[in-house]
Design an enzyme around this catalytic site. Sequence first.
Site, short mmCIF file in Angstrom:
data_model
loop_
_atom_site.label_atom_id
_atom_site.label_comp_id
_atom_site.label_asym_id
_atom_site.label_seq_id
_atom_site.Cartn_x
_atom_site.Cartn_y
_atom_site.Cartn_z
N GLY A 48 0.77 -1.25 0.00
CA GLY A 48 0.00 0.00 0.00
C GLY A 48 0.79 1.29 0.00
O GLY A 48 0.30 2.31 -0.48
N ASP A 107 0.93 3.16 4.51
CA ASP A 107 -0.16 3.94 3.93
C ASP A 107 -1.18 4.39 4.97
O ASP A 107 -1.44 5.57 5.13
CB ASP A 107 -0.83 3.18 2.77
N ASP A 110 -4.61 2.16 11.04
CA ASP A 110 -6.01 1.85 11.34
C ASP A 110 -6.09 1.20 12.72
O ASP A 110 -6.06 1.90 13.74
CB ASP A 110 -6.56 0.96 10.22
N LYS A 138 -6.01 7.21 10.53
CA LYS A 138 -7.46 7.11 10.75
C LYS A 138 -7.78 7.42 12.20
O LYS A 138 -7.16 6.85 13.12
CB LYS A 138 -7.96 5.70 10.43
N PHE A 159 -13.23 3.61 4.30
CA PHE A 159 -12.23 2.89 3.53
C PHE A 159 -11.70 3.78 2.42
O PHE A 159 -12.45 4.27 1.59
CB PHE A 159 -12.80 1.58 2.97
N VAL A 160 -10.39 3.99 2.42
CA VAL A 160 -9.78 4.87 1.43
C VAL A 160 -9.03 4.07 0.37
O VAL A 160 -8.52 2.99 0.64
CB VAL A 160 -8.83 5.90 2.09
N ASP A 166 -5.57 0.01 -2.26
CA ASP A 166 -6.51 -0.75 -3.09
C ASP A 166 -7.73 -1.21 -2.29
O ASP A 166 -7.73 -1.22 -1.07
CB ASP A 166 -5.83 -2.00 -3.64
N ARG A 172 -5.16 1.24 -7.17
CA ARG A 172 -3.84 1.69 -6.73
C ARG A 172 -3.28 2.80 -7.63
O ARG A 172 -2.46 3.60 -7.22
CB ARG A 172 -2.84 0.52 -6.72
P1 IMP Z 1 -3.99 -1.82 10.68
O1 IMP Z 1 -3.01 -2.94 10.85
O2 IMP Z 1 -5.38 -2.18 11.07
O3 IMP Z 1 -3.52 -0.51 11.31
O4 IMP Z 1 -4.15 -1.58 9.15
C1 IMP Z 1 -3.15 -1.05 8.44
C2 IMP Z 1 -3.03 -1.75 7.08
O5 IMP Z 1 -4.29 -2.12 6.54
C3 IMP Z 1 -2.43 -0.74 6.17
O6 IMP Z 1 -1.07 -1.08 5.97
C4 IMP Z 1 -3.24 -0.86 4.92
O7 IMP Z 1 -2.55 -1.65 3.98
C5 IMP Z 1 -4.52 -1.54 5.29
N1 IMP Z 1 -5.65 -0.61 5.38
C6 IMP Z 1 -6.27 -0.19 6.49
N2 IMP Z 1 -7.26 0.67 6.22
C7 IMP Z 1 -7.25 0.81 4.87
C8 IMP Z 1 -8.05 1.58 3.96
O8 IMP Z 1 -8.95 2.35 4.31
N3 IMP Z 1 -7.74 1.45 2.64
C9 IMP Z 1 -6.75 0.64 2.20
N4 IMP Z 1 -5.98 -0.08 3.01
C10 IMP Z 1 -6.23 -0.01 4.34
MG MG Z 2 -0.42 -1.69 4.18
#
Ligand code: IMP
Ligand code: MG
Length: 185
Positions: A48, A107, A110, A138, A159-160, A166, A172
């Site tokens: 990402g 990227d 979350d 986020k 969701f972005v 993607d 992408r």
């Molecule tokens: P986390 O581990 O929940 O913090 O999520 C982070 C990973 O999930 C990032 O590296 C992204 O690749 C993916 N991700 C989380 N939210 C989004 C979104 O809204 N769009 C696209 N990818 C996301």
């Molecule tokens: Mg990622």
Amino acid sequence: MTEEHSDRVPEVEVIYAADAIAARLEDLAKDITARDLERPLVVAVLKGSFVFAADLIRALYRSGLEPEVDFLTLSSYRKSRTSSGNVEILRDLDLSVEGRNVLLVDDVLDSGRTLVFAKDLIAARGAAQILTCVLIDKKVPRAVNVAADFSAFESNDEFVVGYGMDVGHRYRELPFVGRMAKDEA
Ligand code: IMP
Ligand code: MG
């Protein structure tokens, strides 16, 4: 790109246009450069962050930094939009991080699981310092306790896509960051 939607992808609503991203990255690069990192190593978390990292390292160059760059491919999302809760290494780094000042680039922050996984991995391998930098922070409750040292933009719980990010391998290539329009989400 200042319109609210691109004609070619009407299902994606523009949140951050290409020119806004470019302008923000110049300021972000200056903030990072101000930290005076010695022998900085950028670690971009794939897939990402590949577009963000590519633009960021060139903005860093313009602001006076000369980082080395490596890539770490992690997976937590698989095909679904919600985090599975467990992060895996799909492709490891080539370079040693021992004693290095690492700028970890992702990227989206979350749940925080991906960033914590990557930070812990790099710390366990003896990095001198780890700073984290995300394109989108986020504003949601984290599953694990982590904050980004640098972030380009914030978003709500939505969701972005685009600018490297993607949904199901699509979008992408978009030069802007968008959200899926309501009836598509
Ligand atoms: P986390 O581990 O929940 O913090 O999520 C982070 C990973 O999930 C990032 O590296 C992204 O690749 C993916 N991700 C989380 N939210 C989004 C979104 O809204 N769009 C696209 N990818 C996301
Ligand atoms: Mg990622």
